[in-house]
Design a protein around this motif. Sequence first.
Motif, PDB file in Angstrom:
ATOM      1  N   PRO A  48       0.828  -1.213   0.000  1.00 21.13           N
ATOM      2  CA  PRO A  48       0.000   0.000   0.000  1.00 21.13           C
ATOM      3  C   PRO A  48       0.862   1.262   0.000  1.00 21.13           C
ATOM      4  N   ALA A  49       0.290   2.340  -0.504  1.00 20.13           N
ATOM      5  CA  ALA A  49       0.980   3.636  -0.469  1.00 20.13           C
ATOM      6  C   ALA A  49       1.037   4.164   0.953  1.00 20.13           C
ATOM      7  N   MET A  50       0.006   3.847   1.734  1.00 18.94           N
ATOM      8  CA  MET A  50      -0.072   4.254   3.140  1.00 18.94           C
ATOM      9  C   MET A  50      -0.814   3.163   3.892  1.00 18.94           C
ATOM     10  N   SER A  51      -0.537   3.070   5.185  1.00 20.33           N
ATOM     11  CA  SER A  51      -1.302   2.134   6.017  1.00 20.33           C
ATOM     12  C   SER A  51      -1.362   2.664   7.444  1.00 20.33           C
ATOM     13  N   ALA A  62      -4.136   1.959   1.984  1.00 21.37           N
ATOM     14  CA  ALA A  62      -4.520   2.852   0.885  1.00 21.37           C
ATOM     15  C   ALA A  62      -3.793   2.453  -0.394  1.00 21.37           C
ATOM     16  N   TYR A  63      -4.575   2.293  -1.482  1.00 19.18           N
ATOM     17  CA  TYR A  63      -4.048   1.903  -2.785  1.00 19.18           C
ATOM     18  C   TYR A  63      -4.484   2.893  -3.869  1.00 19.18           C
ATOM     19  N   PRO A  64      -3.689   3.947  -4.127  1.00 14.35           N
ATOM     20  CA  PRO A  64      -4.008   4.845  -5.251  1.00 14.35           C
ATOM     21  C   PRO A  64      -3.771   4.101  -6.567  1.00 14.35           C
ATOM     22  N   ARG A  65      -4.712   4.190  -7.478  1.00 16.87           N
ATOM     23  CA  ARG A  65      -4.634   3.458  -8.746  1.00 16.87           C
ATOM     24  C   ARG A  65      -5.217   4.289  -9.886  1.00 16.87           C
ATOM     25  N   SER A  67      -5.411   5.276 -14.291  1.00 17.21           N
ATOM     26  CA  SER A  67      -4.612   6.121 -15.171  1.00 17.21           C
ATOM     27  C   SER A  67      -4.648   7.541 -14.616  1.00 17.21           C
ATOM     28  N   GLY A  68      -3.504   8.078 -14.350  1.00 19.89           N
ATOM     29  CA  GLY A  68      -3.433   9.415 -13.773  1.00 19.89           C
ATOM     30  C   GLY A  68      -3.824   9.448 -12.303  1.00 19.89           C
ATOM     31  N   GLY A  69      -4.008   8.285 -11.686  1.00 24.63           N
ATOM     32  CA  GLY A  69      -4.360   8.229 -10.270  1.00 24.63           C
ATOM     33  C   GLY A  69      -5.808   8.556  -9.986  1.00 24.63           C
ATOM     34  N   THR A  70      -6.734   8.183 -10.866  1.00 32.47           N
ATOM     35  CA  THR A  70      -8.142   8.560 -10.723  1.00 32.47           C
ATOM     36  C   THR A  70      -8.935   7.658  -9.781  1.00 32.47           C
ATOM     37  N   GLN A  71      -8.300   6.658  -9.207  1.00 39.88           N
ATOM     38  CA  GLN A  71      -8.994   5.768  -8.278  1.00 39.88           C
ATOM     39  C   GLN A  71      -8.101   5.503  -7.076  1.00 39.88           C
ATOM     40  N   THR A  72      -8.727   5.418  -5.913  1.00 42.61           N
ATOM     41  CA  THR A  72      -8.025   4.969  -4.718  1.00 42.61           C
ATOM     42  C   THR A  72      -8.933   3.969  -4.020  1.00 42.61           C
ATOM     43  N   PHE A  73      -8.342   2.840  -3.641  1.00 38.99           N
ATOM     44  CA  PHE A  73      -9.069   1.811  -2.912  1.00 38.99           C
ATOM     45  C   PHE A  73      -8.535   1.754  -1.493  1.00 38.99           C
ATOM     46  N   MET A  74      -9.427   1.622  -0.525  1.00 35.40           N
ATOM     47  CA  MET A  74      -9.057   1.405   0.872  1.00 35.40           C
ATOM     48  C   MET A  74      -9.440  -0.025   1.227  1.00 35.40           C
ATOM     49  N   ALA A  75      -8.467  -0.775   1.708  1.00 37.14           N
ATOM     50  CA  ALA A  75      -8.715  -2.135   2.181  1.00 37.14           C
ATOM     51  C   ALA A  75      -8.711  -2.098   3.703  1.00 37.14           C
ATOM     52  N   VAL A 107      -8.026  13.393   6.837  1.00 39.35           N
ATOM     53  CA  VAL A 107      -8.302  13.446   5.400  1.00 39.35           C
ATOM     54  C   VAL A 107      -7.637  12.266   4.698  1.00 39.35           C
ATOM     55  N   LEU A 108      -6.387  11.987   5.046  1.00 42.91           N
ATOM     56  CA  LEU A 108      -5.682  10.857   4.433  1.00 42.91           C
ATOM     57  C   LEU A 108      -6.404   9.541   4.683  1.00 42.91           C
ATOM     58  N   ARG A 109      -6.974   9.367   5.847  1.00 45.39           N
ATOM     59  CA  ARG A 109      -7.706   8.133   6.160  1.00 45.39           C
ATOM     60  C   ARG A 109      -8.990   8.003   5.349  1.00 45.39           C
ATOM     61  N   ILE A 110      -9.531   9.117   4.909  1.00 46.86           N
ATOM     62  CA  ILE A 110     -10.753   9.077   4.097  1.00 46.86           C
ATOM     63  C   ILE A 110     -10.420   8.874   2.622  1.00 46.86           C
ATOM     64  N   LEU A 111      -9.417   9.610   2.099  1.00 46.90           N
ATOM     65  CA  LEU A 111      -9.146   9.640   0.662  1.00 46.90           C
ATOM     66  C   LEU A 111      -7.822   9.027   0.227  1.00 46.90           C
TER      67      LEU A 111
END
Length: 176
Positions: A48-51, A62-65, A67-75, A107-111
């Motif tokens: 993950p980019a952050m945990s 946190a998994y930013p994904r 093209s261009g970083g238009t999606q982020t998934f939180m596991a 904010v980081l924990r949300i997005l």
Amino acid sequence: MDSNSSVGRRGLLVFSTLLVVACAGYSGANLKPGVSTLPEVVASMGQPAMSWTNPDGSEQLAYPRGSGGTQTFMAYVGPDGKLQRIEKVLNQEHFARVRPGMSKDEVLRILGPSGSLWTQFYARSNQLAWSWLFCNSWNAEEFFDVMFDASTGIVHSTGQHPNLAGPDGVQPRCGQ
């Protein structure tokens, strides 16, 4: 059937299988809540980019994904080490949770993390802007912005604006 045709078909089959596996790992679609473990989440989705580890032992990754970083998934992984859920967070529901008075960590924990290219400091107003590129409901690229007081790291305001970085200043469509 000749051997060239057989080799070509096997190659296509291997490529197709790898593509399906890569796409499944992209969003964690191959993982099962209540069954998949933390090591399986990391094996599928990568580091993950952050945990964050919560006091109860549960974890958020946190998994930013995209093209261009238009999606982020939180596991979200429970204290038992099992996946609880995966959420796609760059959407209006999650943006509405960001409110003035919140800290950067909240904010980081949300997005999740914003794009490094979209972080700016404004000296005159002593504000720090973080922006997230996302796909709006019309499948066009847009930015969600959070303005922080640079001294305190507290959210001052939020807003949205179209990404006008396409050809001739036109808002790009997602996936292009």
